[in-house]
Design a protein around this motif. Structure first.
Motif, short mmCIF file in Angstrom:
data_model
loop_
_atom_site.label_atom_id
_atom_site.label_comp_id
_atom_site.label_asym_id
_atom_site.label_seq_id
_atom_site.Cartn_x
_atom_site.Cartn_y
_atom_site.Cartn_z
N ARG A 288 0.73 -1.25 -0.19
CA ARG A 288 -0.07 0.05 -0.07
C ARG A 288 0.90 1.37 -0.05
O ARG A 288 0.51 2.17 -0.61
N PHE A 289 2.11 1.04 0.86
CA PHE A 289 2.70 2.39 0.72
C PHE A 289 3.94 2.38 0.31
O PHE A 289 5.00 3.30 0.53
N GLY A 290 4.55 1.27 0.13
CA GLY A 290 5.92 1.07 -0.38
C GLY A 290 6.24 1.01 -1.85
O GLY A 290 7.04 0.38 -2.43
N LYS A 291 5.58 2.04 -2.42
CA LYS A 291 5.68 2.04 -4.01
C LYS A 291 7.24 2.49 -4.36
O LYS A 291 7.53 1.89 -5.42
N HIS A 292 7.74 3.14 -3.65
CA HIS A 292 9.07 3.75 -3.85
C HIS A 292 10.13 2.70 -3.34
O HIS A 292 11.26 2.84 -3.45
N ALA A 293 9.71 1.45 -2.61
CA ALA A 293 10.77 0.60 -2.26
C ALA A 293 11.32 -0.12 -3.27
O ALA A 293 10.59 -0.53 -4.26
N PRO A 294 12.34 -0.56 -3.21
CA PRO A 294 13.04 -1.51 -4.24
C PRO A 294 12.06 -2.76 -4.47
O PRO A 294 11.69 -3.23 -3.75
N HIS A 295 12.07 -3.06 -5.93
CA HIS A 295 11.11 -4.27 -6.26
C HIS A 295 11.64 -5.58 -5.46
O HIS A 295 10.66 -6.25 -4.94
N THR A 296 12.78 -5.64 -5.36
CA THR A 296 13.35 -6.87 -4.69
C THR A 296 12.83 -7.02 -3.36
O THR A 296 12.50 -8.02 -2.83
N VAL A 297 12.78 -5.73 -2.45
CA VAL A 297 12.12 -5.71 -1.12
C VAL A 297 10.57 -6.14 -1.09
O VAL A 297 10.28 -7.04 -0.18
N ARG A 298 10.03 -5.69 -2.16
CA ARG A 298 8.44 -6.11 -2.18
C ARG A 298 8.34 -7.55 -2.38
O ARG A 298 7.47 -8.33 -1.67
N ILE A 299 9.14 -8.08 -3.24
CA ILE A 299 9.04 -9.54 -3.71
C ILE A 299 9.22 -10.39 -2.53
O ILE A 299 8.72 -11.25 -2.15
N SER A 300 10.58 -10.14 -1.79
CA SER A 300 11.04 -10.74 -0.57
C SER A 300 9.96 -10.61 0.61
O SER A 300 9.77 -11.79 1.05
N MET A 301 9.30 -9.41 0.72
CA MET A 301 8.17 -9.52 1.80
C MET A 301 6.78 -10.49 1.44
O MET A 301 6.57 -10.96 2.45
N SER A 302 6.83 -10.71 0.38
CA SER A 302 5.67 -11.66 -0.20
C SER A 302 6.02 -12.94 0.14
O SER A 302 5.18 -13.89 0.76
N TYR A 303 7.43 -13.46 -0.10
CA TYR A 303 7.75 -14.74 0.43
C TYR A 303 7.82 -14.94 1.82
O TYR A 303 7.67 -16.03 2.32
N ILE A 304 8.16 -13.82 2.40
CA ILE A 304 8.17 -14.05 4.05
C ILE A 304 6.83 -14.18 4.72
O ILE A 304 6.50 -14.98 5.30
N TYR A 305 5.98 -13.47 3.76
CA TYR A 305 4.45 -13.65 4.40
C TYR A 305 4.06 -15.10 3.95
O TYR A 305 3.32 -15.65 5.03
#
Length: 311
Positions: free
Chosen positions: A261-278
């Motif tokens: 929702r709020f991490g649009k400017h976060a690196p794409h790798t961080v967003r992908i990694s968070m999904s795997y952690i979830y």
């Protein structure tokens, strides 16, 4: 590549820019995959075979382990195929079914954690009536209700995906299908698909978490009224495993929601990694938490290994 072809398969994505490292990245993923299968499979086996674990608390734990196993078995094969052999294609039907199952099981897991909180609430607030309140038939009804809620609530946003036209990019941002990724590729009005998940999160995850918090406030109030310090400690110890699993699950839910929702400017790798952690961290940690923190589970594991050694 797939423009103007609504019937073309979707393309899954691994770690963009790190394709050459995919074989190495697959090693920890595979280790976690095997650990999740062994950990949750062992819990299910122990609860089935050990009659001392045939209690409501462990029936709910078996549901939790089963849910964790299912979500891992649904997501990890496509992840490993991308990382191992770079096989990225997935048909529309398979993708929608994967997204439906993944999101449904997330709501099921939240419901199971809520049911486990109810179990602890009854056990501590009304211990003398515990067996009469949480009968086997009632546990089955609760479990069935949790499953029905989880799988029915995802039908409204998933069904439209089947008739949406996909005339733009067919590249998804993960190595598995998620509703929020697929709907963004549709050339159609996706207003309902944007609004409904927000409503669903509010009436499932948020409401479950709120009730769990309220139940533990009442539990703590009851425990503080117990005169014996030893009895207070014993009562609280029966809740530690569940509290730990609740924190693991909801912290990852909040983290993933915050990133999307709020991490649009976060690196794409961080967003992908968070999904795997979830999707991987709770299934990995839940059996570990219960194996370490629950005496009955520890005793059952010791008995299991003792039998194998004698054999």
């Amino acid at each position: 590549m797939w423009s103007n072809n609504s019937g073309a398969p979707f393309l899954l994505t691994g770690f963009p820019g790190l394709e050459e490292l995919h074989p190495w990245i697959s090693i920890p993923f595979f280790a976690v995959y095997v650990s999740v299968l062994l950990g949750n499979g062992t819990l299910l086996y122990l609860i089935k075979e050990d009659h001392s674990l045939h209690e409501p608390m462990y029936y709910f734990l078996a549901m939790l382990a089963g849910s964790d196993l299912m979500v891992t078995l649904i997501t990890m094969p496509s992840v490993m195929s991308v990382l191992w052999i770079n096989y990225r294609k997935i048909s529309h039907g398979a993708c929608f079914l994967q997204a439906y199952t993944i999101h449904s099981l997330s709501i099921v897991e939240s419901g199971i954690l809520f049911a486990m909180a109810y179990d602890r609430f009854v056990a501590i607030r009304t211990p003398l009536r515990y067996s009469s309140i949480l009968t086997n038939s009632r546990v089955m009804k609760i479990g069935l209700g949790v499953l029905i809620r989880g799988f029915l609530s995802l039908v409204p946003p998933i069904l439209p995906l089947f008739w949406f036209p996909y005339c733009q990019s067919h590249v998804l941002s993960h190595a598995f299908c998620l509703h929020q990724d697929v709907m963004k590729l549709a050339c159609a009005d996706i207003t309902f698909n944007r609004i409904y998940p927000i409503f669903l999160v509010a009436v499932t995850f948020f409401l479950d978490a709120l009730i769990i918090l309220f139940s533990y406030i009442l539990i703590l109030k009851t425990v503080m009224c117990i005169a014996s310090g030893e009895e207070r400690s014993k009562a609280l110890n029966t809740c530690i495993s569940h509290i730990s699993c609740v924190l693991v699950f909801y912290i990852t839910v909040i983290g993933l929601t915050f990133i999307h929702r709020f991490g649009k400017h976060a690196p794409h790798t961080v967003r992908i990694s968070m999904s795997y952690i979830y999707f991987l961290f709770p299934p990995l940690m839940n059996p570990i938490i219960y194996s370490i923190k629950t005496k009955q589970i520890k005793k059952s594991i010791i008995r299991l290994f003792s039998v194998h050694r004698r054999a």
